[in-house]
Design a protein around this motif. Structure first.
Motif, PDB file in Angstrom:
ATOM      1  N   HIS A   1       0.813  -1.217   0.000  1.00  0.00           N
ATOM      2  CA  HIS A   1       0.000   0.000   0.000  1.00  0.00           C
ATOM      3  C   HIS A   1       0.852   1.275   0.000  1.00  0.00           C
ATOM      4  O   HIS A   1       0.492   2.251  -0.664  1.00  0.00           O
ATOM      5  CB  HIS A   1      -0.946  -0.015   1.195  1.00  0.00           C
ATOM      6  CG  HIS A   1      -1.912   1.140   1.192  1.00  0.00           C
ATOM      7  ND1 HIS A   1      -1.652   2.321   1.845  1.00  0.00           N
ATOM      8  CD2 HIS A   1      -3.121   1.292   0.599  1.00  0.00           C
ATOM      9  CE1 HIS A   1      -2.656   3.146   1.662  1.00  0.00           C
ATOM     10  NE2 HIS A   1      -3.548   2.559   0.921  1.00  0.00           N
ATOM     11  N   PRO A   2       2.019   1.352   0.713  1.00  0.00           N
ATOM     12  CA  PRO A   2       2.818   2.600   0.661  1.00  0.00           C
ATOM     13  C   PRO A   2       3.367   2.910  -0.728  1.00  0.00           C
ATOM     14  O   PRO A   2       3.666   4.060  -1.013  1.00  0.00           O
ATOM     15  CB  PRO A   2       3.937   2.330   1.669  1.00  0.00           C
ATOM     16  CG  PRO A   2       3.396   1.294   2.582  1.00  0.00           C
ATOM     17  CD  PRO A   2       2.528   0.434   1.739  1.00  0.00           C
ATOM     18  N   VAL A   3       3.552   1.883  -1.597  1.00  0.00           N
ATOM     19  CA  VAL A   3       4.123   2.131  -2.934  1.00  0.00           C
ATOM     20  C   VAL A   3       3.063   1.914  -4.015  1.00  0.00           C
ATOM     21  O   VAL A   3       3.385   1.529  -5.151  1.00  0.00           O
ATOM     22  CB  VAL A   3       5.351   1.222  -3.173  1.00  0.00           C
ATOM     23  CG1 VAL A   3       6.470   1.591  -2.240  1.00  0.00           C
ATOM     24  CG2 VAL A   3       4.974  -0.243  -3.000  1.00  0.00           C
ATOM     25  N   LYS A   4       1.817   2.134  -3.676  1.00  0.00           N
ATOM     26  CA  LYS A   4       0.733   1.913  -4.640  1.00  0.00           C
ATOM     27  C   LYS A   4       0.869   2.826  -5.851  1.00  0.00           C
ATOM     28  O   LYS A   4       0.719   2.393  -7.000  1.00  0.00           O
ATOM     29  CB  LYS A   4      -0.601   2.156  -3.927  1.00  0.00           C
ATOM     30  CG  LYS A   4      -1.819   1.955  -4.819  1.00  0.00           C
ATOM     31  CD  LYS A   4      -3.106   2.179  -4.030  1.00  0.00           C
ATOM     32  CE  LYS A   4      -4.338   2.016  -4.923  1.00  0.00           C
ATOM     33  NZ  LYS A   4      -5.580   2.253  -4.170  1.00  0.00           N
ATOM     34  N   LYS A   5       1.205   4.063  -5.628  1.00  0.00           N
ATOM     35  CA  LYS A   5       1.324   5.025  -6.717  1.00  0.00           C
ATOM     36  C   LYS A   5       2.505   4.669  -7.625  1.00  0.00           C
ATOM     37  O   LYS A   5       2.421   4.803  -8.851  1.00  0.00           O
ATOM     38  CB  LYS A   5       1.498   6.429  -6.143  1.00  0.00           C
ATOM     39  CG  LYS A   5       1.446   7.525  -7.184  1.00  0.00           C
ATOM     40  CD  LYS A   5       1.504   8.887  -6.536  1.00  0.00           C
ATOM     41  CE  LYS A   5       1.436   9.998  -7.590  1.00  0.00           C
ATOM     42  NZ  LYS A   5       1.516  11.334  -6.983  1.00  0.00           N
ATOM     43  N   ILE A   6       3.607   4.194  -7.053  1.00  0.00           N
ATOM     44  CA  ILE A   6       4.779   3.824  -7.849  1.00  0.00           C
ATOM     45  C   ILE A   6       4.443   2.636  -8.743  1.00  0.00           C
ATOM     46  O   ILE A   6       4.833   2.557  -9.912  1.00  0.00           O
ATOM     47  CB  ILE A   6       5.973   3.511  -6.932  1.00  0.00           C
ATOM     48  CG1 ILE A   6       6.493   4.810  -6.276  1.00  0.00           C
ATOM     49  CG2 ILE A   6       7.088   2.865  -7.691  1.00  0.00           C
ATOM     50  CD1 ILE A   6       5.858   5.217  -5.021  1.00  0.00           C
ATOM     51  N   VAL A   7       3.686   1.668  -8.176  1.00  0.00           N
ATOM     52  CA  VAL A   7       3.305   0.492  -8.971  1.00  0.00           C
ATOM     53  C   VAL A   7       2.384   0.894 -10.122  1.00  0.00           C
ATOM     54  O   VAL A   7       2.490   0.373 -11.251  1.00  0.00           O
ATOM     55  CB  VAL A   7       2.637  -0.550  -8.053  1.00  0.00           C
ATOM     56  CG1 VAL A   7       2.136  -1.734  -8.856  1.00  0.00           C
ATOM     57  CG2 VAL A   7       3.615  -1.022  -6.976  1.00  0.00           C
ATOM     58  N   GLN A   8       1.462   1.814  -9.867  1.00  0.00           N
ATOM     59  CA  GLN A   8       0.536   2.246 -10.924  1.00  0.00           C
ATOM     60  C   GLN A   8       1.272   2.972 -12.050  1.00  0.00           C
ATOM     61  O   GLN A   8       0.933   2.832 -13.223  1.00  0.00           O
ATOM     62  CB  GLN A   8      -0.542   3.142 -10.332  1.00  0.00           C
ATOM     63  CG  GLN A   8      -1.517   2.412  -9.407  1.00  0.00           C
ATOM     64  CD  GLN A   8      -2.501   3.363  -8.747  1.00  0.00           C
ATOM     65  OE1 GLN A   8      -2.331   4.574  -8.823  1.00  0.00           O
ATOM     66  NE2 GLN A   8      -3.514   2.810  -8.100  1.00  0.00           N
ATOM     67  N   GLU A   9       2.284   3.748 -11.727  1.00  0.00           N
ATOM     68  CA  GLU A   9       3.012   4.528 -12.728  1.00  0.00           C
ATOM     69  C   GLU A   9       4.131   3.734 -13.386  1.00  0.00           C
ATOM     70  O   GLU A   9       4.809   4.251 -14.278  1.00  0.00           O
ATOM     71  CB  GLU A   9       3.585   5.791 -12.075  1.00  0.00           C
ATOM     72  CG  GLU A   9       2.512   6.734 -11.565  1.00  0.00           C
ATOM     73  CD  GLU A   9       3.128   7.927 -10.845  1.00  0.00           C
ATOM     74  OE1 GLU A   9       4.358   7.930 -10.684  1.00  0.00           O
ATOM     75  OE2 GLU A   9       2.363   8.826 -10.468  1.00  0.00           O
ATOM     76  N   TYR A  10       4.369   2.501 -12.941  1.00  0.00           N
ATOM     77  CA  TYR A  10       5.472   1.715 -13.510  1.00  0.00           C
ATOM     78  C   TYR A  10       5.127   1.331 -14.952  1.00  0.00           C
ATOM     79  O   TYR A  10       4.037   0.784 -15.232  1.00  0.00           O
ATOM     80  CB  TYR A  10       5.695   0.471 -12.661  1.00  0.00           C
ATOM     81  CG  TYR A  10       6.935  -0.309 -13.054  1.00  0.00           C
ATOM     82  CD1 TYR A  10       8.198   0.173 -12.720  1.00  0.00           C
ATOM     83  CD2 TYR A  10       6.850  -1.502 -13.746  1.00  0.00           C
ATOM     84  CE1 TYR A  10       9.337  -0.523 -13.051  1.00  0.00           C
ATOM     85  CE2 TYR A  10       7.989  -2.208 -14.094  1.00  0.00           C
ATOM     86  CZ  TYR A  10       9.240  -1.719 -13.754  1.00  0.00           C
ATOM     87  OH  TYR A  10      10.367  -2.401 -14.093  1.00  0.00           O
ATOM     88  N   PRO A  11       6.025   1.559 -15.920  1.00  0.00           N
ATOM     89  CA  PRO A  11       5.659   1.315 -17.333  1.00  0.00           C
ATOM     90  C   PRO A  11       5.611  -0.163 -17.699  1.00  0.00           C
ATOM     91  O   PRO A  11       4.869  -0.568 -18.583  1.00  0.00           O
ATOM     92  CB  PRO A  11       6.759   2.057 -18.099  1.00  0.00           C
ATOM     93  CG  PRO A  11       7.919   2.090 -17.159  1.00  0.00           C
ATOM     94  CD  PRO A  11       7.339   2.180 -15.781  1.00  0.00           C
ATOM     95  N   GLY A  12       6.446  -1.007 -17.049  1.00  0.00           N
ATOM     96  CA  GLY A  12       6.522  -2.415 -17.426  1.00  0.00           C
ATOM     97  C   GLY A  12       5.451  -3.255 -16.759  1.00  0.00           C
ATOM     98  O   GLY A  12       4.584  -2.771 -16.015  1.00  0.00           O
TER      99      GLY A  12
END
Length: 874
Positions: free
Chosen positions: A71-82
């Motif tokens: 949950h703390p890195v939810k935004k990073i996972v959503q923006e990840y291109p791969g």
């Protein structure tokens, strides 16, 4: 701060270090099983990474929402291109947590496919240690002119004029000849006086091309003084009305172009100024930031507590508060807290049926997992106080709200809470690492541990137990309160106090010698022991009675004092930080011999008494009284019953319940008491009053604790969530500083030494949150002569109390003498004779007649004749 805030702060720190693509994470065992990234099974030292599908992470976020570790890195996972993210196991905690996520494709490729290194460099690196410095000689390069030679030529000094040469000579025959000086008129001798006047030489001039000048701007200083002339006060009033524009003038001004232009031009400058005020702190002290900083434990000038961690039981269905806090004596980073339902007595009675269905627990929290408790100790009712056994930390005793004492033995679960595997070749000292880490196999779910034994309801306390202490392993007492040597070498006795106006002493050993084997076998066969409950204290369960009871009577009345906290003479031996090594060695012995598993009954006839032992102790009550009394019993000469002794001293200093009564870890005769709206410090040998008594605080005090490393510092918690930090070297009449910790009442304070350079303090609040804060350098590091200075301060206060007591005695003696003199005067008046009283009345009457004649003569109503007689004036 919440865990998410902690992770954001860690992420920001890693970005500042040059790794913006790395995001540290904490993955619990459950998450590791879901994503098949279990440590030492799916992830090893040879392959410490795992590629995780992006859709699997989204599925976990939908199922577990905020509880998910991603949950703390939810935004990073959503923006990840791969489609696949790289998860790496951080074995050495390089980035602070056990895993980290690489958030860019470039970072993933660099990790999976590192740049190749030539074979010669690889062979060269194998023979060179990592910590050896390799010298690289400088490489010469061609010089490229950038115009600096012109500047060098301008700055260089060169000769611009021809040198003048002078030659002075004399005859050889005059060398060494005697010389005689004499005075003569210069104007009388030709060519004897030459005047060299200054004149401008056109052939030789100097032009000043450059000049170095230093300037310093200083304000003009003026000394001005004034004196306001005071005149007589005069009451004056005035009333005025504001001058307002008319409606026509307002419309004219609104449509005027100069006003519109001024507002358009000024609004931009005002907006910029407001933005700068919001961005930049104009009140910051730049000189403080120039101070020397310590890289590991903060700035020496910093005096505020910094939040390090916080714990909250998110799985509890009811709202609970923390009643007691205790750090584990030997395992670093492990802390236990007891929780109770936040209900009044009437609400407890109303919801008693529902409360029976909810477990009463003691939670063990770890620094590595702020969400899930590692152990949960079950009890029959809410626990309001508990203590680890000093001889064996696996033995825990607690006091319930219903008056029962509960015993736990967590020896079978010791491997679960140790941070290294058992059976290793490392020493015991090596197991105490800075962080408390759990084995992955043992953290699958929370462990509930049942109690071993509870005391008898009929023979124990009738109300809530407010305080509990283990007696030292050097002595034990009997039913009369006499002190004997403890030959067992372990702590076997407890002391508790309760709201039922009693103080009880308990013994965990069997009260009688063991019966023959036949009857013992029958008893064991009749009792069915659950498989998950150890039989350590089976002989105490539901039959445990107190060894002796002490009631604090109020004297002539039938009422008793209601104790809330107690402090024994030997308490400082159990709480000193220097005794941690002894506690660890005792724990090691307990694991080898298991003395609590083979307890023998007491043999009072074979024990050696200790004659010079101090049996007096301090007690705090609900009425705010501080009592110094004795636990030894004495026989009543009339009835022959055992009766407690009268208190040595009793002082009503606090205006509320006494929440804390604790001895200083540096002075065994200095006691801190906290209650009501004030704080007091006492000396055991001084019975006239406290050495220090604070004034009334803005809010009630609810807890307190001495500092473990500074003799003159102690912490006081308030009901509004603030903590007052007292420093006797700085101030003795008020706190040195106050800091807000939470928004509700602080219920418990416990400091803890992590290392010589780092200390923590645990602060519990009424809403069930445990705050772990880091103590700054100034509050943890004592000054050079602090011990001596604080000792001198206590000695001065003792002398001051003695002086005040002497003055009281002198004033009482003077008052008695004045009363005696007044009584003597009254007796003398009554003892006068009748003749003396008539003579005094006659003298008063004659003086009155003389005064009357003088008044009449002055008024001219009578006159004096030549013969000395008086005649009336007609």
């Amino acid at each position: 701060k919440t865990p998410s805030q902690k992770k954001k702060k860690e992420k920001k720190r890693k970005q500042e270090e040059g790794h913006p693509e790395i995001y540290p994470l904490v993955l619990t065992t459950k998450t590791q099983e879901i994503f098949n990234c279990r440590i030492d099974e799916d992830i090893t030292d040879e392959q410490p990474y795992k590629l995780i599908n992006k859709e699997d992470i989204f599925e976990d976020l939908r199922n577990r929402a905020a509880v998910s570790d991603f949950h703390p890195v939810k935004k990073i996972v959503q923006e990840y291109p791969g489609n696949e993210l790289l998860l790496v196991y951080d074995k050495d905690f390089k980035y602070g947590l056990n895993f980290y996520l690489i958030g860019t494709e470039e970072g993933k490729e660099n990790y999976l496919n590192p740049p190749e290194v030539s074979e010669e460099q690889e062979e060269y690196k194998e023979y060179i240690p990592e910590d050896v410095y390799i010298y690289k000689p400088p490489v010469s390069k061609p010089w490229v002119s950038l115009g600096s030679e012109k500047e060098i030529e301008e700055e260089s000094v060169t000769e611009s004029t021809k040198q003048i040469t002078y030659m002075i000579s004399r005859k050889r025959s005059e060398f060494g000849a005697p010389i005689k000086f004499s005075d003569q008129n210069a104007s009388s001798v030709k060519d004897a006086y030459i005047e060299c006047t200054a004149y401008p030489d056109k052939n030789f001039t100097l032009k000043q091309l450059e000049k170095d000048v230093g300037m310093q701007v200083i304000p003009q200083i003026k000394d001005i003084s004034t004196q306001t002339k005071w005149t007589y006060p005069k009451n004056a009033t005035t009333q005025y009305y504001p001058r307002e524009f008319s409606e026509e003038e307002k419309e004219t001004l609104k449509q005027s172009k100069p006003l519109v232009d001024f507002l358009n031009n000024a609004s931009i400058s005002v907006e910029i100024a407001l933005q700068q005020n919001e961005i930049t702190n104009t009140f910051i002290d730049d000189w403080k930031h120039l101070a020397e900083e310590e890289g590991t434990f903060g700035d020496k000038t910093d005096t505020h507590l910094k939040e390090y961690q916080s714990f909250t039981d998110l799985h509890s269905p009811t709202e609970k508060m923390i009643t007691c806090v205790s750090w584990h004596p030997t395992i670093y980073g492990l802390i236990a807290v007891s929780v109770a339902v936040r209900l009044s007595f009437e609400d407890r009675v109303h919801f008693s049926g529902k409360l029976l269905l909810q477990p009463s627990l003691i939670l063990f929290w770890s620094f590595s997992d702020p969400i899930h408790p590692q152990l949960m100790l079950e009890s029959p009712d809410d626990i309001f106080c508990f203590k680890f056994c000093p001889s064996d930390p696996n033995i825990i005793a607690g006091g319930c709200i219903n008056g029962q004492i509960v015993m736990w033995d967590i020896t079978a679960h010791a491997d679960r809470i140790e941070n290294v595997k058992a059976g290793g070749s490392r020493s015991k000292k090596a197991t105490l690492k800075p962080m408390f880490l759990l084995e992955p196999e043992s953290n699958k779910e929370a462990m509930y541990i049942r109690h071993c034994a509870v005391s008898s309801i009929e023979n124990g306390h009738k109300k809530v137990i407010t305080d509990i202490h283990w007696l030292s392993d050097t002595f034990e007492i009997n039913r009369m309160g006499s002190v004997f040597e403890n030959r067992s070498g372990i702590c076997c006795q407890l002391v508790t106090c309760s709201a039922d106006c009693t103080i009880c002493f308990w013994d965990i050993r069997p009260q009688k010698p063991l019966t023959p084997q036949t009857t013992e076998k029958k008893k064991e066969e009749s009792i069915e022991i659950p498989f998950d409950v150890p039989s350590t204290f089976l002989h105490l369960d539901l039959s445990w009675k107190p060894l002796t009871k002490v009631r604090l009577s109020k004297g002539e009345t039938s009422l008793d004092h209601c104790p809330t906290k107690i402090s024994l003479k030997e308490d400082h031996l159990l709480c000193k930080t220097q005794d941690k090594v002894l506690a660890q060695s005792k724990t090691a012995k307990a694991e080898e011999m298991n003395p609590y598993h083979n307890l023998e009954s007491r043999m009072p006839n074979l024990l050696k008494p200790i004659d010079d032992f101090c049996t007096k102790f301090f007690v705090g009550t609900e009425e705010g009284e501080v009592i110094y009394t004795d636990w030894k019993m004495e026989k009543d000469p009339e009835t022959g019953r055992l009766m407690p002794k009268k208190p040595v001293s009793l002082h009503t200093i606090h205006d509320g319940i006494v929440h804390t009564i604790q001895r200083s870890p540096f002075y065994d005769d200095i006691i801190l008491t906290v209650g009501g709206w004030n704080v007091a410090i006492w000396k055991e040998s001084v019975m006239t009053g406290p050495l220090l008594q604070s004034c009334c605080a803005p809010k009630r005090y609810t807890s307190g604790h001495w500092s473990l490393t500074r003799p003159g510092v102690f912490y006081i918690g308030r009901e509004d969530g603030y903590i007052d930090i007292w420093d006797l070297l700085e101030k003795t009449h008020e706190p040195a500083q106050s800091q807000n910790i939470c928004i509700t009442m602080i219920t418990c304070i416990k400091p803890w030494i992590f290392s010589p350079k780092q200390q923590f303090i645990a602060i519990a609040d009424y809403y069930g949150t445990l705050h772990i804060l880091e103590i700054p350098w100034t509050l943890s590091r004592p000054s050079t002569n602090e011990m001596t200075s604080i000792n001198h301060y206590f000695e001065r206060e003792v002398k001051h109390l003695e002086y005040v007591e002497q003055r009281k005695k002198i004033r009482e003696q003077e008052k008695k003498e004045m009363e005696q003199e007044m009584a003597k005067k009254k007796v003398k008046i009554y003892q006068k004779s009748k003749e003396q009283m008539e003579a005094e009345l006659k003298m008063d009457y004659e003086s009155y007649l003389e005064l009357e004649k003088t008044v009449l003569i002055n008024l001219g109503l009578i006159r004096v004749t030549e013969k000395g007689s008086y005649s009336d004036v007609m």
